[in-house]
Write a protein that holds these residues in place. Structure first.
Motif, PDB file in Angstrom:
ATOM      1  N   ILE A 241     -43.735 -38.151  38.908  1.00  0.00           N
ATOM      2  CA  ILE A 241     -43.062 -37.349  37.877  1.00  0.00           C
ATOM      3  C   ILE A 241     -43.214 -35.858  38.175  1.00  0.00           C
ATOM      4  N   LEU A 242     -44.389 -35.475  38.659  1.00  0.00           N
ATOM      5  CA  LEU A 242     -44.611 -34.059  38.970  1.00  0.00           C
ATOM      6  C   LEU A 242     -43.705 -33.597  40.115  1.00  0.00           C
ATOM      7  N   LEU A 243     -43.615 -34.390  41.179  1.00  0.00           N
ATOM      8  CA  LEU A 243     -42.755 -34.014  42.304  1.00  0.00           C
ATOM      9  C   LEU A 243     -41.289 -33.963  41.888  1.00  0.00           C
ATOM     10  N   ALA A 244     -40.864 -34.927  41.079  1.00  0.00           N
ATOM     11  CA  ALA A 244     -39.474 -34.934  40.624  1.00  0.00           C
ATOM     12  C   ALA A 244     -39.178 -33.716  39.749  1.00  0.00           C
ATOM     13  N   SER A 245     -40.130 -33.351  38.902  1.00  0.00           N
ATOM     14  CA  SER A 245     -39.923 -32.189  38.028  1.00  0.00           C
ATOM     15  C   SER A 245     -39.848 -30.901  38.838  1.00  0.00           C
ATOM     16  N   LEU A 246     -40.714 -30.766  39.836  1.00  0.00           N
ATOM     17  CA  LEU A 246     -40.665 -29.570  40.681  1.00  0.00           C
ATOM     18  C   LEU A 246     -39.352 -29.495  41.455  1.00  0.00           C
ATOM     19  N   PHE A 247     -38.888 -30.647  41.921  1.00  0.00           N
ATOM     20  CA  PHE A 247     -37.620 -30.673  42.653  1.00  0.00           C
ATOM     21  C   PHE A 247     -36.462 -30.271  41.740  1.00  0.00           C
ATOM     22  N   ILE A 248     -36.460 -30.796  40.513  1.00  0.00           N
ATOM     23  CA  ILE A 248     -35.389 -30.465  39.569  1.00  0.00           C
ATOM     24  C   ILE A 248     -35.436 -28.985  39.197  1.00  0.00           C
ATOM     25  N   GLN A 249     -36.659 -28.471  39.014  1.00  0.00           N
ATOM     26  CA  GLN A 249     -36.791 -27.058  38.657  1.00  0.00           C
ATOM     27  C   GLN A 249     -36.329 -26.154  39.800  1.00  0.00           C
ATOM     28  N   TYR A 250     -36.673 -26.563  41.013  1.00  0.00           N
ATOM     29  CA  TYR A 250     -36.280 -25.734  42.161  1.00  0.00           C
ATOM     30  C   TYR A 250     -34.760 -25.752  42.360  1.00  0.00           C
ATOM     31  N   MET A 251     -34.140 -26.929  42.146  1.00  0.00           N
ATOM     32  CA  MET A 251     -32.702 -27.049  42.356  1.00  0.00           C
ATOM     33  C   MET A 251     -31.900 -26.722  41.100  1.00  0.00           C
ATOM     34  N   GLN A 252     -32.601 -26.485  39.985  1.00  0.00           N
ATOM     35  CA  GLN A 252     -31.926 -26.194  38.723  1.00  0.00           C
ATOM     36  C   GLN A 252     -30.936 -27.304  38.352  1.00  0.00           C
ATOM     37  N   TRP A 253     -31.471 -28.522  38.398  1.00  0.00           N
ATOM     38  CA  TRP A 253     -30.644 -29.690  38.089  1.00  0.00           C
ATOM     39  C   TRP A 253     -30.948 -30.262  36.707  1.00  0.00           C
ATOM     40  N   TRP A 254     -31.446 -29.437  35.832  1.00  0.00           N
ATOM     41  CA  TRP A 254     -31.724 -29.948  34.487  1.00  0.00           C
ATOM     42  C   TRP A 254     -30.410 -30.329  33.816  1.00  0.00           C
ATOM     43  N   PRO A 255     -30.364 -31.431  33.092  1.00  0.00           N
ATOM     44  CA  PRO A 255     -29.094 -31.887  32.500  1.00  0.00           C
ATOM     45  C   PRO A 255     -28.580 -30.909  31.442  1.00  0.00           C
ATOM     46  N   ASN A 256     -27.262 -30.800  31.369  1.00  0.00           N
ATOM     47  CA  ASN A 256     -26.596 -29.944  30.393  1.00  0.00           C
ATOM     48  C   ASN A 256     -26.232 -30.783  29.179  1.00  0.00           C
ATOM     49  N   ALA A 257     -26.628 -30.301  28.002  1.00  0.00           N
ATOM     50  CA  ALA A 257     -26.371 -31.066  26.780  1.00  0.00           C
ATOM     51  C   ALA A 257     -24.887 -31.189  26.501  1.00  0.00           C
ATOM     52  N   ASN A 258     -24.103 -30.230  26.978  1.00  0.00           N
ATOM     53  CA  ASN A 258     -22.668 -30.292  26.719  1.00  0.00           C
ATOM     54  C   ASN A 258     -21.975 -31.366  27.555  1.00  0.00           C
ATOM     55  N   SER A 259     -22.629 -31.817  28.611  1.00  0.00           N
ATOM     56  CA  SER A 259     -22.016 -32.828  29.488  1.00  0.00           C
ATOM     57  C   SER A 259     -22.191 -34.248  28.961  1.00  0.00           C
ATOM     58  N   GLY A 260     -22.989 -34.413  27.936  1.00  0.00           N
ATOM     59  CA  GLY A 260     -23.200 -35.739  27.368  1.00  0.00           C
ATOM     60  C   GLY A 260     -24.084 -36.601  28.255  1.00  0.00           C
ATOM     61  N   VAL A 261     -23.812 -37.906  28.207  1.00  0.00           N
ATOM     62  CA  VAL A 261     -24.640 -38.856  28.958  1.00  0.00           C
ATOM     63  C   VAL A 261     -24.470 -38.667  30.454  1.00  0.00           C
ATOM     64  N   MET A 262     -23.294 -38.307  30.894  1.00  0.00           N
ATOM     65  CA  MET A 262     -23.039 -38.152  32.323  1.00  0.00           C
ATOM     66  C   MET A 262     -23.888 -37.041  32.929  1.00  0.00           C
ATOM     67  N   GLY A 263     -24.336 -36.106  32.093  1.00  0.00           N
ATOM     68  CA  GLY A 263     -25.152 -35.024  32.622  1.00  0.00           C
ATOM     69  C   GLY A 263     -26.521 -35.489  33.083  1.00  0.00           C
ATOM     70  N   TYR A 264     -27.007 -36.596  32.519  1.00  0.00           N
ATOM     71  CA  TYR A 264     -28.334 -37.103  32.903  1.00  0.00           C
ATOM     72  C   TYR A 264     -28.310 -37.879  34.217  1.00  0.00           C
ATOM     73  N   LEU A 265     -27.120 -38.206  34.704  1.00  0.00           N
ATOM     74  CA  LEU A 265     -27.048 -38.908  35.983  1.00  0.00           C
ATOM     75  C   LEU A 265     -27.514 -38.040  37.136  1.00  0.00           C
ATOM     76  N   SER A 266     -27.538 -36.757  36.916  1.00  0.00           N
ATOM     77  CA  SER A 266     -28.000 -35.866  37.983  1.00  0.00           C
ATOM     78  C   SER A 266     -29.493 -36.014  38.255  1.00  0.00           C
ATOM     79  N   LEU A 267     -30.232 -36.660  37.339  1.00  0.00           N
ATOM     80  CA  LEU A 267     -31.672 -36.842  37.538  1.00  0.00           C
ATOM     81  C   LEU A 267     -31.996 -37.985  38.495  1.00  0.00           C
ATOM     82  N   ILE A 268     -31.015 -38.837  38.792  1.00  0.00           N
ATOM     83  CA  ILE A 268     -31.281 -39.985  39.659  1.00  0.00           C
ATOM     84  C   ILE A 268     -31.689 -39.522  41.050  1.00  0.00           C
ATOM     85  N   LEU A 269     -30.985 -38.546  41.576  1.00  0.00           N
ATOM     86  CA  LEU A 269     -31.273 -38.084  42.929  1.00  0.00           C
ATOM     87  C   LEU A 269     -32.669 -37.482  43.059  1.00  0.00           C
ATOM     88  N   PRO A 270     -33.104 -36.566  42.197  1.00  0.00           N
ATOM     89  CA  PRO A 270     -34.453 -36.008  42.368  1.00  0.00           C
ATOM     90  C   PRO A 270     -35.563 -37.032  42.146  1.00  0.00           C
TER      91      PRO A 270
END
Length: 572
Positions: A49-78
């Protein structure tokens, strides 16, 4: 449709290639379990979880609330990318141990040629579990002197070693591995009395084997080594012959303890002729892909074929010299009779045992355990089977209490022998009456007391002069807590029978004290009663002494008394 057949059979030469593959698979199957346990460890999950969080923070891949459910699919890759190094790290570190372990297993001497290696000792064996003509499991036990013993002159070591145990994964849920281990234990311990213990190793990485060994009675002896990245303990386990007999064999009931084996006059070599237990297995099939498999395996492993055990020959294979006495105990004659399916074959086998034991020096004996009622019991207690026998029958104490209370017939010497045995024998033979006393209304049930009454019938004994005595029948008590015989008078459950009740008879009150009128006479009344004349026939007469007896005869006219002719034969 032909139902698939399940069986356990010895190793054959055609199985060598597949057996080698399964043994290698057995050595490496713990790697997958070790990797899963390492990845799911709380530390590994936290790092992931720590490595995934650092990767998401570095790539700025946090999900956008305006994108709805599809925005959370970006977390699969990290998250998927962060798991890859953890998986590689776990496999890299765990594989080192299992590669070394697999190399050790494949270099063992039994891998050169299975057939020759496991035929060195009668207690060794490599058995194949086969279902629908396909190998689904195996177990290998090595009891040769090369495995543990130092004395190489003997063929069998006193310590056997389980080298390999494997069952295909789809079959593990129904507990076949437990039956496979039980089968091997039965074969090893009954093949040679030299084997006193069986050792093996287990680890939580092969949980199904470790659980089966624990259920089979193997106890923890120590830690052999540590495996994998998280240092799982590889345990050393051992099962002794005594532990196996206590766990898997019904005890032989014998109230009279045998002579001490330390006695110089009786050096006995105990021999066990065990019959398979008829107790149903507690394993329940939970895999619907293979319905009925466990029940078919249970028929193979729970009841061995009568002919395969060579019961017809009835040879006593013991290591003791012929000059020493032996004691043979058979824990279930009823199971033997059920397996054979023939009364004649069972009696012939037991008769052969008696003949073989009789050829040994005294006090050699055969101990049989039979449940009543039994079809074969009348044949065994007959004089044609053996002229001398000690027949012990266990009875509940409530039977003696019932006779004492309902029939006023306590056991001898409180009542005559003829009267007591005339009631006891027919009532004790009616099993329904005895069961109603225990399990009926007011009964104590099966766990009420720790005592029993033993009826002993001894036939073929000798007196002091050496003459053969007639059959004797008597009762003895047996204390289950202390495991020793006691007199009937010392049984706690029969204490009320042996207590003598002292009855003190008090003088009954006079009947005159309970009436309302006076029965006594005054002096004047007594005087008047004395003056009343009694109705005697000769009252007032004086009797004289009668004269002597005489016969008075008056002759008539026809009498012609002549002294010269008393019989009147002369014409005078």
């Amino acid at each position: 449709m032909v139902e698939p057949e399940a069986r356990i059979r010895p190793f054959k030469a055609k199985d060598e290639k597949e057996v080698r593959f399964l043994i290698g698979k057995t050595a490496m199957e713990g790697l997958a379990s070790a990797n899963i346990k390492t990845i799911l460890n709380p530390v590994s999950v936290s790092v992931w979880i720590l490595l995934a969080s650092l990767f998401i923070q570095y790539m700025q891949w946090w999900p956008n609330a305006n994108s709805g459910v599809m925005g959370y699919l970006s977390l699969i890759l990290p998250f998927g990318s962060a798991a890859v190094p953890i998986i590689l790290f776990s496999d890299w570190n765990n594989r080192q141990y299992f590669d070394q372990f697999s190399d050790r297993v494949l270099r063992e001497p039994d891998m050169l040629e299975f057939g020759n290696y496991y035929s060195k000792s009668p207690a060794s064996g490599l058995w194949i579990l086969e279902f629908d003509n396909r190998i689904v499991g195996l177990i290998a036990v090595d009891a040769s002197v090369n495995s543990a013993a130092k004395n190489k002159k003997r063929k069998t070591s006193d310590t056997a070693v389980i080298r390999h145990v494997y069952v295909d994964e789809p079959y593990r849920a129904i507990g076949i591995q437990k039956d496979l281990i039980d089968f091997a234990l039965q074969k090893v311990f009954t093949a040679d009395t030299v084997v006193q213990s069986i050792k093996t190793t287990s680890s939580p990485l092969r949980a199904y084997v470790e659980k089966a060994l624990t259920e089979a009675g193997f106890r923890f002896e120590g830690v052999a080594e540590k495996a994998g990245l998280l240092k799982w303990k590889v345990s050393k386990r051992v099962l002794t012959r005594d532990g196996w007999m206590k766990l898997f064999h019904r005890p032989v009931f014998s109230p009279y303890s045998p002579p001490s084996p330390r006695s110089e006059q009786c050096k006995k070599i105990p021999v066990l002729f065990s019959t398979p237990s008829a107790k149903p297995s507690t394993h329940k099939p939970r895999n619907t892909r293979f319905p009925g498999l466990h029940s078919r395996l249970q028929q193979v492993m729970g009841r061995y074929p009568f002919k395969n055990l060579e019961y017809r020959t009835a040879r006593l294979r013991v290591s003791a010299p012929a000059s020493l006495p032996i004691e043979v105990a058979m824990d279930s004659v009823d199971t033997l009779f059920e397996d054979s399916g023939s009364t004649l074959e069972t009696i012939q086998f037991l008769k052969a045992l008696v003949t073989a034991i009789s050829s040994r020096p005294k006090p050699s004996r055969l101990i049989l355990h039979i449940c009543s009622p039994s079809k074969i019991l009348p044949l065994i207690v007959s004089t044609s089977f053996s002229p001398s026998i000690t027949h012990l029958i266990a009875h509940p104490p409530v039977l003696i209490t019932h006779l004492a209370e309902e029939y006023m017939t306590p056991p001898p010497p409180l009542s005559p022998d003829v009267k007591f045995w005339g009631l006891f024998i027919p009532i004790s033979e009616r099993n329904r009456d005895t069961e109603s006393l225990i399990f009926g209304p007011g009964g104590d049930g099966s766990g009420g007391h720790s005592e029993m009454v033993v009826e002993a019938i001894v036939r073929g004994g000798q007196d002091v002069s050496g003459r053969r005595k007639a059959a004797e029948r008597f009762l003895e008590g047996w204390d289950l807590d202390q495991s020793r015989p006691v007199p009937l008078s010392q049984l706690r459950t029969l204490a009320s029978i042996w207590k003598r009740k002292v009855v003190t008879e008090e003088a009954a009150p006079h009947s005159a004290q309970d009436i309302l009128f006076n029965l006594h006479l005054t002096p004047s009344q007594q005087e008047s009663r004395a003056q009343v004349p009694l109705p005697y026939a000769h009252q007032g007469h004086i009797f004289t002494q009668p004269a002597a007896g005489a016969i008075l005869y008056d002759p008539d006219s026809a009498d012609d008394i002549d002294d010269d002719d008393p019989d009147e034969d002369l014409d005078i």
